[in-house]
Design a protein around this motif. Sequence first.
Motif, short mmCIF file in Angstrom:
data_model
loop_
_atom_site.label_atom_id
_atom_site.label_comp_id
_atom_site.label_asym_id
_atom_site.label_seq_id
_atom_site.Cartn_x
_atom_site.Cartn_y
_atom_site.Cartn_z
N ILE A 40 48.34 44.26 50.55
CA ILE A 40 47.33 44.83 49.64
C ILE A 40 48.04 45.30 48.37
CG2 ILE A 40 45.67 46.70 49.27
CD1 ILE A 40 44.98 46.60 52.22
N CYS A 41 47.74 44.61 47.27
CA CYS A 41 48.31 44.96 45.97
C CYS A 41 47.28 45.81 45.21
CB CYS A 41 48.59 43.68 45.20
SG CYS A 41 49.21 43.95 43.53
N HIS A 42 47.77 46.73 44.38
CA HIS A 42 46.82 47.54 43.62
C HIS A 42 45.95 46.65 42.71
CE1 HIS A 42 46.06 51.89 42.39
NE2 HIS A 42 45.16 51.18 41.74
N SER A 43 46.48 45.48 42.34
CA SER A 43 45.67 44.56 41.52
C SER A 43 44.41 44.13 42.27
CB SER A 43 46.47 43.31 41.15
OG SER A 43 47.59 43.66 40.39
N ASP A 44 44.48 44.05 43.60
CA ASP A 44 43.29 43.70 44.39
C ASP A 44 42.20 44.75 44.17
OD1 ASP A 44 44.88 41.67 45.41
OD2 ASP A 44 45.28 42.70 47.31
N GLY A 63 43.63 39.11 47.69
CA GLY A 63 44.85 38.86 48.46
C GLY A 63 45.72 37.80 47.83
N HIS A 64 46.90 38.24 47.32
CA HIS A 64 47.86 37.28 46.75
C HIS A 64 49.28 37.60 47.21
CE1 HIS A 64 47.61 39.97 42.91
NE2 HIS A 64 48.45 40.47 43.77
N GLU A 65 49.36 38.20 48.39
CA GLU A 65 50.67 38.41 49.03
C GLU A 65 50.54 37.84 50.43
OE1 GLU A 65 52.34 42.41 46.82
OE2 GLU A 65 51.48 42.66 48.81
N GLY A 89 51.82 33.34 46.51
CA GLY A 89 51.72 34.54 45.69
C GLY A 89 50.47 34.55 44.83
N CYS A 90 50.64 34.93 43.56
CA CYS A 90 49.47 35.17 42.69
C CYS A 90 48.87 33.92 42.07
CB CYS A 90 49.88 36.12 41.57
SG CYS A 90 50.45 37.70 42.19
N MET A 91 49.61 32.81 42.09
CA MET A 91 49.11 31.59 41.44
C MET A 91 49.02 30.46 42.46
SD MET A 91 51.81 31.25 38.28
CE MET A 91 53.29 31.52 39.22
N LEU A 159 55.74 38.48 47.79
CA LEU A 159 55.08 37.44 46.99
C LEU A 159 54.42 37.98 45.72
CD1 LEU A 159 55.34 34.49 47.91
CD2 LEU A 159 55.47 35.98 49.86
N CYS A 160 54.16 39.31 45.67
CA CYS A 160 53.73 39.88 44.39
C CYS A 160 54.60 41.09 44.05
CB CYS A 160 52.25 40.25 44.37
SG CYS A 160 51.83 41.05 42.80
N ALA A 161 54.61 42.11 44.90
CA ALA A 161 55.40 43.31 44.56
C ALA A 161 56.87 42.95 44.36
CB ALA A 161 55.27 44.36 45.68
#
Length: 349
Positions: A40-44, A63-65, A89-91, A159-161
Motif C-alpha cells: 500500500i503506497c500513499h499514492s494509492d 496497487g503498484h507494488e 511497479g507503477c508502469m 517496486l515503488c517505495a
Amino acid sequence: MIQTKGIAALKAKEALVPYSFERRDPKEHDVVIDIKYSGICHSDIHMTRDEWGFGSPFPMVPGHEIAGVVRTVGSKVTKYKVGDRVGVGCMVDSCRECAHCKEEMEQYCIPGNTLTYGSLERDGSGITQGGYSDVIVVNEDFVLRIPDNLSLETAAPLLCAGITTYSPLNHWKTGPGKKVAVMGLGGLGHMAVKLAKAMGAEVTVLSQTANKKEDAIKLGADHFLHTKLKEVFKENALSFDLIINTVSSADLNMADYFGLLKLDGTLVSVGAPDKPLSLHPFPLLMMRRNFAGSAIGSIKETQEMLDFCGKHNITPEIELIEPSQVNDAYARVLKSDVRYRFVIDMGKI
Ligand code: NAP
Ligand code: ZN
Ligand code: ZN
C-alpha cells in the motif's frame, strides 16, 4: 478473458470494497502473474481520493507494488517462464518511441507512460487496474525479476517505495562522504534510509514524530532530528549534500528545510501532496541551492535496485494485512502510523 478478484474504490473518496472484473487474455508478449502480495503506497490513497485532480476513472483497483509468480506466458515471451518470481511497479507500458523511452527512461515518457492502474491502455481497449487483485496481465518488458533471497512479501514495496528513493539517491551520487537527510519516515522514507546507508552515506532522519527515533536508528540512520523543535533547523544549518523529501503533505515550512542544505546542496521532492509547496527563493539563491523532483525510476533502474537489495539483503519493514483490513490500513497511513509499509496478502482475497 481472465476472471479477477480485487478490491476497488467504486467512487472517489469511498471506502474500498470487494470487486470482480476481467483482465485480457495474454497477448504474444504478455505475462500472466498470480499476485501474492501487494504493497500500500500513499499514492494509492491520493489516487482513490482523487486528490491530485487527475480525474482518473472509477471503479479503481489500486496497487503498484506487486509481487507474484508467473502463471502463464504469451507465445513470444522470452524473458520469463511459468513459476518465475516477478514484480510489477507503477508502469505497465510506455510509448517506446520518444527520446526518453529510447534512452530507457520510460518513467519520463514524453506522451506519458501507462500507469499500472487508472490509465487508458495504449490500444484504447480499457482502463488499467492494479495490484489489489489476484492476477494481472503485463507486457514482459514491464515485468521485473525478484532476487531469490528476497521474500515476495518484502519485495513488493521495493517496486515503488524502493525505486522511488533509489533513483534520486543514485542520480545525485549518494556514497561515502555524502551527508543525506530524509524527510518523513514512512514507506518511502524508511527505504531511503536503508538504501542511502547501504550506498555508504551518513544518514539523518527528519521526522515530525518524536517516537520514531529508536526505529530510525535501528533502520540504520546515524542521526534523528525531531522537526517540531524549531532549534533543530538552526543547529543543523548548512549540513547536508542531499535531502530527499518523502512527506505526503504540503504542510511544511520549506525555508527551514532548505536552510539545512550546504552550498550547492539539493533537496529532491518525491512526496506528492495534494496542495502546492510554498517557497520563497531566498533560501535557494543565498547558497546556490537546488530544488528538484524525481518520479519512480526506469525499468532498467528498477531491476538494478532489486538486484542491489538482493545483494545487500535490504528489505522494507512490513505489516502484513488481509484484504479486508485495507480501509483501516489507509486510516493509519493518514495518521503517519505506518511502521513502515502495509502489504496485503492477496492469497486471502
Ligand atoms: P507514508 O508512508 O504515509 O509516509 C509519509 C511520511 O510523511 C509520514 O510517515 C510522516 O513521517 C510524514 N508526514 C506526513 N504528514 C506530514 C505532515 N503533515 N507534516 C510533516 N510530515 C508529514 O507515504 P509514502 O507511501 O512513503 O509516500 C510519500 C509521498 O510520496 C506520497 O505523497 C506519495 O504519493 C509520494 N510518492 C511519490 C512517488 C514519486 O514517483 N515521486 C512515488 C511514490 C510515492 P514522519 O512521521 O516521520 O514525519
Ligand atoms: Zn507508489
Ligand atoms: Zn515514451
